[in-house]
Design an enzyme around this catalytic site. Sequence first.
Site, PDB file in Angstrom:
ATOM      1  N   GLU A   1      -3.395  -0.132   8.128  1.00  0.00           N
ATOM      2  CA  GLU A   1      -2.308   0.220   8.798  1.00  0.00           C
ATOM      3  C   GLU A   1      -2.411  -0.323  10.144  1.00  0.00           C
ATOM      4  O   GLU A   1      -3.411  -0.264  10.910  1.00  0.00           O
ATOM      5  CB  GLU A   1      -1.981   1.732   9.222  1.00  0.00           C
ATOM      6  CG  GLU A   1      -1.695   2.550   7.840  1.00  0.00           C
ATOM      7  CD  GLU A   1      -1.498   4.150   7.947  1.00  0.00           C
ATOM      8  OE1 GLU A   1      -1.076   4.478   9.344  1.00  0.00           O
ATOM      9  OE2 GLU A   1      -1.657   4.802   7.045  1.00  0.00           O
TER      10      GLU A   1
ATOM     11  N   ASN B   1      -7.126   1.924  10.097  1.00  0.00           N
ATOM     12  CA  ASN B   1      -5.974   1.890  10.734  1.00  0.00           C
ATOM     13  C   ASN B   1      -6.051   2.059  12.052  1.00  0.00           C
ATOM     14  O   ASN B   1      -6.855   2.576  12.488  1.00  0.00           O
ATOM     15  CB  ASN B   1      -5.325   3.420  10.243  1.00  0.00           C
ATOM     16  CG  ASN B   1      -4.779   3.306   8.672  1.00  0.00           C
ATOM     17  OD1 ASN B   1      -4.859   2.390   8.130  1.00  0.00           O
ATOM     18  ND2 ASN B   1      -4.386   4.533   8.162  1.00  0.00           N
TER      19      ASN B   1
ATOM     20  N   TYR C   1      -4.127   1.790  15.710  1.00  0.00           N
ATOM     21  CA  TYR C   1      -2.859   1.871  16.659  1.00  0.00           C
ATOM     22  C   TYR C   1      -3.164   1.660  18.261  1.00  0.00           C
ATOM     23  O   TYR C   1      -2.299   1.154  18.826  1.00  0.00           O
ATOM     24  CB  TYR C   1      -2.183   3.077  16.187  1.00  0.00           C
ATOM     25  CG  TYR C   1      -1.730   3.305  15.176  1.00  0.00           C
ATOM     26  CD1 TYR C   1      -0.454   2.775  14.801  1.00  0.00           C
ATOM     27  CD2 TYR C   1      -2.452   3.717  14.004  1.00  0.00           C
ATOM     28  CE1 TYR C   1       0.187   2.883  13.635  1.00  0.00           C
ATOM     29  CE2 TYR C   1      -1.760   4.139  12.649  1.00  0.00           C
ATOM     30  CZ  TYR C   1      -0.630   3.341  12.429  1.00  0.00           C
ATOM     31  OH  TYR C   1       0.037   3.329  11.185  1.00  0.00           O
TER      32      TYR C   1
ATOM     33  N   ARG D   1       0.824  -1.176   0.094  1.00  0.00           N
ATOM     34  CA  ARG D   1       0.016  -0.187  -0.082  1.00  0.00           C
ATOM     35  C   ARG D   1       0.805   1.265   0.122  1.00  0.00           C
ATOM     36  O   ARG D   1       1.589   1.268   0.860  1.00  0.00           O
ATOM     37  CB  ARG D   1      -0.725  -0.083   1.449  1.00  0.00           C
ATOM     38  CG  ARG D   1      -1.612   1.419   1.433  1.00  0.00           C
ATOM     39  CD  ARG D   1      -2.549   1.210   2.540  1.00  0.00           C
ATOM     40  NE  ARG D   1      -3.250   2.760   2.479  1.00  0.00           N
ATOM     41  CZ  ARG D   1      -3.076   3.341   3.718  1.00  0.00           C
ATOM     42  NH1 ARG D   1      -2.665   2.934   4.797  1.00  0.00           N
ATOM     43  NH2 ARG D   1      -3.753   4.492   3.625  1.00  0.00           N
TER      44      ARG D   1
ATOM     45  N   HIS E   1      -2.973  10.887   0.799  1.00  0.00           N
ATOM     46  CA  HIS E   1      -2.412  10.570   2.129  1.00  0.00           C
ATOM     47  C   HIS E   1      -1.654  12.018   2.349  1.00  0.00           C
ATOM     48  O   HIS E   1      -0.459  12.158   2.637  1.00  0.00           O
ATOM     49  CB  HIS E   1      -1.447   9.813   2.132  1.00  0.00           C
ATOM     50  CG  HIS E   1      -1.136   8.913   3.504  1.00  0.00           C
ATOM     51  ND1 HIS E   1      -1.118   7.658   3.519  1.00  0.00           N
ATOM     52  CD2 HIS E   1      -0.769   9.427   4.583  1.00  0.00           C
ATOM     53  CE1 HIS E   1      -0.925   7.255   4.824  1.00  0.00           C
ATOM     54  NE2 HIS E   1      -0.568   8.402   5.456  1.00  0.00           N
TER      55      HIS E   1
ATOM     56  N   GLU F   1      -7.351   8.554   6.358  1.00  0.00           N
ATOM     57  CA  GLU F   1      -7.697   9.067   7.698  1.00  0.00           C
ATOM     58  C   GLU F   1      -8.235  10.376   7.318  1.00  0.00           C
ATOM     59  O   GLU F   1      -7.844  11.518   7.948  1.00  0.00           O
ATOM     60  CB  GLU F   1      -6.506   8.872   8.699  1.00  0.00           C
ATOM     61  CG  GLU F   1      -5.867   7.652   8.717  1.00  0.00           C
ATOM     62  CD  GLU F   1      -4.712   7.652   9.734  1.00  0.00           C
ATOM     63  OE1 GLU F   1      -4.347   8.729  10.024  1.00  0.00           O
ATOM     64  OE2 GLU F   1      -4.347   6.813  10.160  1.00  0.00           O
TER      65      GLU F   1
HETATM   66  C1  FCB Z   1      -1.412   7.010  10.674  1.00  0.00           C
HETATM   67  C2  FCB Z   1      -0.974   7.576   9.028  1.00  0.00           C
HETATM   68  C3  FCB Z   1       0.606   7.242   8.663  1.00  0.00           C
HETATM   69  C4  FCB Z   1       1.628   7.174  10.103  1.00  0.00           C
HETATM   70  C5  FCB Z   1       0.952   6.511  11.137  1.00  0.00           C
HETATM   71  C6  FCB Z   1       1.700   6.199  12.332  1.00  0.00           C
HETATM   72  O1  FCB Z   1      -2.134   8.218  11.056  1.00  0.00           O
HETATM   73  O2  FCB Z   1      -1.836   7.421   8.347  1.00  0.00           O
HETATM   74  O3  FCB Z   1       1.011   8.116   7.871  1.00  0.00           O
HETATM   75  O4  FCB Z   1       1.625   8.426  10.385  1.00  0.00           O
HETATM   76  O5  FCB Z   1      -0.221   7.200  11.517  1.00  0.00           O
END
Ligand code: FCB
Length: 460
Positions: free
Chosen positions: A362, A300, A302, A77, A122, A167
Amino acid sequence: MTNRVFPPGFTFGVATSSYQIEGAHDEGGRGPSIWDVFCRQPGKVIRGENGDVACDHYHRWPEDIGLLRALNVSAYRFSIAWPRILPTGFETQPNAAGLDWYDRFVDALLAAGITPWATLYHWDLPQPLQEMGGWPDRRIVDHFVRYADIVSKRLGDRVGHWITHNEPWCAAILGYQSGEHAPGHQDWPEALAAAHHILLSHGRAVPVIRANSPGAKVGITLNLTPGYPASGSAADRDATRHFDGFFNRWFLDPCYGRPYPADMVADYQRLGRLPTGEIPFEKPGDIEAMGAETDFLGINYYSRAILRSDTLPEADNAPRLIPEPPPVARTDMGWEIYPEGLRDLLLRVSRDYPVKDLVITENGAAWPEGPDAEGRVRDDRRRAYLHAHLGACLDAIASGAPLSGYFGWSLMDNFEWAYGYDKRFGLVHVDYETQRRTLKDSALWYAEVARAGALLGIAG
Ligand code: FCB
């Protein structure tokens, strides 16, 4: 114990984005983006760093495709830099050198047996389009659709996976409300208008991409964060509702053709972020357009959020059931490591929205390890993070979530926006002095997982 084998055909990939890796900011006819300008404003990015050179991927892409092969990934990607295609945004003819670059790159990926997943936006908006008004200005929608048309016409015969936006929450809120990201504005009405036009441009672009890229899978990537109340108090539960509305539902609902969540419209009106009455930027037909049918939802993930009321004094609130996570439970970004949140999120989205296919576009973690004396990068924490989150994916699949792929963030260390080069998310280490790339232990492990299609252990 759930099956540790991924379903047949499960996609293992890694992800990057153009501004974070390409460099060559003034080559090949590329125009400036809002990030080039933002980075040059004092105090916006750590040590005034920028993406002028980044990982020099623009020149080193053959080597980087070699890294992808070493990782055994079946998909990659990446994002396309709008200012390489339309250097000011306003050209009637695209910049041939920009299109040619991605054309060659896509051919090389395919020749290496790697499926390209292209993200159209992006965050590197051509600066002149920002000067026109940027995402808060409705005219941006037509500009984006025209750009999407140009790119998908050229690459649509070979790129079969398209992500319109990465995002929207970050692009709108960090860009126009908190000001942490380009263009660095701090204005709620602008941010909400920006979010609207991003989502509208997504919905309008979907049929255009489909027409240019027959049989392609088209989707959008949202950054979703599940919220958990710190206690069972009504105040903490209400803070969680608001967080979920702000972060998740405000974006998910329109993507599935639903109006903006009524509780959030009321909150925003009460807080003076929206005027009372009609939503000013919403025109008839917008919601239908935003809800254009997609083939997959990219997520995405985290971390999670733990919500504690900020209106009720601490002494009057119920005791916390979820404590603040200690530093050892966090990554170098300060984000809590909470893989169960990924499972919960996947199940929640599949329950609450008519999703056909989910893809983690992500997931990853920043820690600073670099090569030791033998040149080995022992990043055990990253490997454990990936292991736990891939396990959460398997758990969600076992409970019925239609998850078909996972992209690690990121292929290599890169320019982490306002954090500059400080935060290293790569599976591959980059020495920015020499541009030398080194596969970290996590990369070697992920390569075996991708080869086996199964979650291998992390002992040793
Ligand atoms: C996300 C973004 C990516 C990177 C990661 C850590 O928010 O899409 O570009 O910065 O976080």
